[in-house]
Design a protein around this motif. Structure first.
Motif, PDB file in Angstrom:
ATOM      1  N   UNK A  15      12.247  -4.673   6.196  1.00  0.00           N
ATOM      2  CA  UNK A  15      11.084  -5.367   5.623  1.00  0.00           C
ATOM      3  C   UNK A  15      10.132  -5.816   6.723  1.00  0.00           C
ATOM      4  N   UNK A  16      10.678  -6.329   7.824  1.00  0.00           N
ATOM      5  CA  UNK A  16       9.826  -6.747   8.940  1.00  0.00           C
ATOM      6  C   UNK A  16       9.069  -5.553   9.508  1.00  0.00           C
ATOM      7  N   UNK A  17       9.750  -4.424   9.622  1.00  0.00           N
ATOM      8  CA  UNK A  17       9.087  -3.206  10.124  1.00  0.00           C
ATOM      9  C   UNK A  17       7.984  -2.760   9.168  1.00  0.00           C
ATOM     10  N   UNK A  18       8.262  -2.814   7.861  1.00  0.00           N
ATOM     11  CA  UNK A  18       7.243  -2.436   6.875  1.00  0.00           C
ATOM     12  C   UNK A  18       6.053  -3.404   6.914  1.00  0.00           C
ATOM     13  N   UNK A  19       6.339  -4.685   7.158  1.00  0.00           N
ATOM     14  CA  UNK A  19       5.244  -5.658   7.251  1.00  0.00           C
ATOM     15  C   UNK A  19       4.320  -5.337   8.417  1.00  0.00           C
ATOM     16  N   UNK A  20       4.907  -4.944   9.545  1.00  0.00           N
ATOM     17  CA  UNK A  20       4.091  -4.573  10.704  1.00  0.00           C
ATOM     18  C   UNK A  20       3.294  -3.310  10.414  1.00  0.00           C
ATOM     19  N   UNK A  21       3.945  -2.322   9.791  1.00  0.00           N
ATOM     20  CA  UNK A  21       3.249  -1.075   9.460  1.00  0.00           C
ATOM     21  C   UNK A  21       2.151  -1.293   8.424  1.00  0.00           C
ATOM     22  N   UNK A  22       2.370  -2.262   7.520  1.00  0.00           N
ATOM     23  CA  UNK A  22       1.360  -2.506   6.478  1.00  0.00           C
ATOM     24  C   UNK A  22       0.044  -3.002   7.058  1.00  0.00           C
ATOM     25  N   UNK A  23       0.118  -3.659   8.223  1.00  0.00           N
ATOM     26  CA  UNK A  23      -1.111  -4.132   8.859  1.00  0.00           C
ATOM     27  C   UNK A  23      -1.942  -2.975   9.417  1.00  0.00           C
ATOM     28  N   UNK A  24      -1.300  -1.815   9.555  1.00  0.00           N
ATOM     29  CA  UNK A  24      -2.039  -0.629  10.010  1.00  0.00           C
ATOM     30  C   UNK A  24      -2.720   0.109   8.863  1.00  0.00           C
ATOM     31  N   UNK A  25      -2.447  -0.330   7.626  1.00  0.00           N
ATOM     32  CA  UNK A  25      -3.088   0.268   6.455  1.00  0.00           C
ATOM     33  C   UNK A  25      -4.484  -0.333   6.302  1.00  0.00           C
ATOM     34  N   UNK A  26      -5.399   0.178   7.098  1.00  0.00           N
ATOM     35  CA  UNK A  26      -6.749  -0.391   7.168  1.00  0.00           C
ATOM     36  C   UNK A  26      -7.453  -0.333   5.816  1.00  0.00           C
ATOM     37  N   UNK A  27      -7.225   0.732   5.068  1.00  0.00           N
ATOM     38  CA  UNK A  27      -7.902   0.893   3.784  1.00  0.00           C
ATOM     39  C   UNK A  27      -7.562  -0.235   2.823  1.00  0.00           C
ATOM     40  N   UNK A  28      -6.300  -0.659   2.828  1.00  0.00           N
ATOM     41  CA  UNK A  28      -5.874  -1.718   1.911  1.00  0.00           C
ATOM     42  C   UNK A  28      -6.297  -3.094   2.388  1.00  0.00           C
ATOM     43  N   UNK A  29      -6.072  -3.379   3.676  1.00  0.00           N
ATOM     44  CA  UNK A  29      -6.303  -4.745   4.157  1.00  0.00           C
ATOM     45  C   UNK A  29      -7.782  -5.068   4.328  1.00  0.00           C
ATOM     46  N   UNK A  30      -8.651  -4.051   4.293  1.00  0.00           N
ATOM     47  CA  UNK A  30     -10.081  -4.323   4.419  1.00  0.00           C
ATOM     48  C   UNK A  30     -10.811  -4.287   3.079  1.00  0.00           C
ATOM     49  N   UNK A  31     -10.096  -4.015   1.998  1.00  0.00           N
ATOM     50  CA  UNK A  31     -10.750  -4.035   0.688  1.00  0.00           C
ATOM     51  C   UNK A  31     -11.084  -5.460   0.274  1.00  0.00           C
ATOM     52  N   UNK A  32     -12.065  -5.582  -0.596  1.00  0.00           N
ATOM     53  CA  UNK A  32     -12.458  -6.909  -1.063  1.00  0.00           C
ATOM     54  C   UNK A  32     -11.357  -7.579  -1.874  1.00  0.00           C
ATOM     55  N   UNK A  33     -10.539  -6.781  -2.538  1.00  0.00           N
ATOM     56  CA  UNK A  33      -9.441  -7.310  -3.347  1.00  0.00           C
ATOM     57  C   UNK A  33      -8.140  -6.611  -2.972  1.00  0.00           C
ATOM     58  N   UNK A  34      -7.258  -7.309  -2.286  1.00  0.00           N
ATOM     59  CA  UNK A  34      -5.967  -6.718  -1.929  1.00  0.00           C
ATOM     60  C   UNK A  34      -5.097  -6.554  -3.169  1.00  0.00           C
ATOM     61  N   UNK A  35      -5.328  -7.401  -4.192  1.00  0.00           N
ATOM     62  CA  UNK A  35      -4.511  -7.332  -5.401  1.00  0.00           C
ATOM     63  C   UNK A  35      -4.620  -5.985  -6.105  1.00  0.00           C
ATOM     64  N   UNK A  36      -5.716  -5.302  -5.938  1.00  0.00           N
ATOM     65  CA  UNK A  36      -5.935  -4.036  -6.650  1.00  0.00           C
ATOM     66  C   UNK A  36      -5.465  -2.820  -5.859  1.00  0.00           C
ATOM     67  N   UNK A  37      -4.861  -3.024  -4.703  1.00  0.00           N
ATOM     68  CA  UNK A  37      -4.477  -1.897  -3.850  1.00  0.00           C
ATOM     69  C   UNK A  37      -3.099  -1.361  -4.230  1.00  0.00           C
ATOM     70  N   UNK A  38      -2.843  -0.128  -3.816  1.00  0.00           N
ATOM     71  CA  UNK A  38      -1.536   0.486  -4.025  1.00  0.00           C
ATOM     72  C   UNK A  38      -0.465  -0.240  -3.234  1.00  0.00           C
TER      73      UNK A  38
END
Length: 264
Positions: free
Chosen positions: A122-145
């Motif tokens: 889970x910690x590794x996935x959390x670090x990798x999730x920060x590299x998902x620029x498309x999701x973390x830069x959207x106006x609404x994270x709730x609507x992301x995959x």
């Protein structure tokens, strides 16, 4: 969003609401840890020690999230970019150790290894999730995959935890099921709500605020030590010894009197 539940959800997902949310969770864990420590100190049960370890891990994770939330509130971090992904990972990580606490109160190397391995994943996935620029830069994270994947992973882990508790039925398993049911309701309500805006799951946070006080029941699963009743029984014995003990001078006087009687 004009209804009372909508206003509560809106506050729970705001910056000050995030800080208060983590303060409430930390408080619940701290009180549960104090109760477990008192039980461990008076009994030295291995189950109480394991409870201390699990609650300690939960406390560390929640304190870290509180610090990150506070730094985001003070604009020291970009809250909209970093915190949404970490928030979902934090929920999943805490679920691992909540299930571990209730399902495996007795020492188990297999359970310990699986919990540690899942935590590292889970910690590794959390670090990798920060590299998902498309999701973390959207106006609404709730609507992301990415958000949906975190939610389904949490629900899947909750169902596994419920099955484990129903199958193993350790002491206090009912409170563990209640915790997981509250968490399940929060995740399902959130997935069924309008997720077109926002970065945090208000229903999920409210569910965990209601569930975390159940951690206080962890230390009540095992009998209290028998040391105190024993000390209460020892007091009358000392009184009895004082009552019926014979003074040495009196004893010798009685012997002399008996000797004089025999001589006469």
């Amino acid at each position: 969003m004009g209804t009372l539940p909508g206003q509560i959800f809106a506050f729970m997902t705001s910056q000050p609401g995030s800080v208060i949310y983590h303060i409430l969770l930390v408080s619940s864990i701290a009180f549960a840890m104090q109760s477990a420590f008192n039980h461990w100190r008076s009994s030295d049960f291995p189950q109480a020690r394991r409870t201390m370890i699990g609650l300690g891990i939960l406390l560390i994770v929640n304190l870290l999230m509180f610090i990150v939330s506070w730094m985001g509130w003070q604009q020291l971090l970009n809250m909209e970019i970093m915190l949404p992904s970490l928030d979902r990972a934090f929920v999943l990580l805490c679920l691992v150790w909540v299930i571990w606490l209730w399902a495996f109160p007795e020492p188990s190397r297999v359970a310990d290894s699986i919990a540690a391995l899942l935590s590292l994943i889970i910690i590794s996935l959390a670090v990798l999730s920060l590299a998902d620029v498309k999701s973390i830069t959207q106006n609404s994270f709730n609507s992301t995959l990415q958000d949906s994947l975190w939610q389904y992973a949490s629900i899947g882990l909750i169902l596994i935890g419920v099955v484990l508790l129903l199958f193993r039925r350790p002491s206090g398993w009912g409170n563990g099921v209640a915790f997981l049911v509250l968490a399940f309701i929060g995740h399902v309500l959130y997935l069924g709500s309008d997720r077109s805006s926002g970065d945090f799951p208000g229903a999920v946070r409210l569910a965990y605020v209601a569930a975390y006080p159940l951690l206080l029941t962890l230390s009540q699963r095992f009998p209290s030590p028998a040391g105190k009743p024993l000390t209460l029984k020892q007091e009358p014995s000392r009184v009895e010894r004082r009552r019926y003990s014979t003074d040495p001078k009196t004893f010798h006087a009685l012997l002399d009197l008996a000797a004089e009687t025999n001589t006469s």
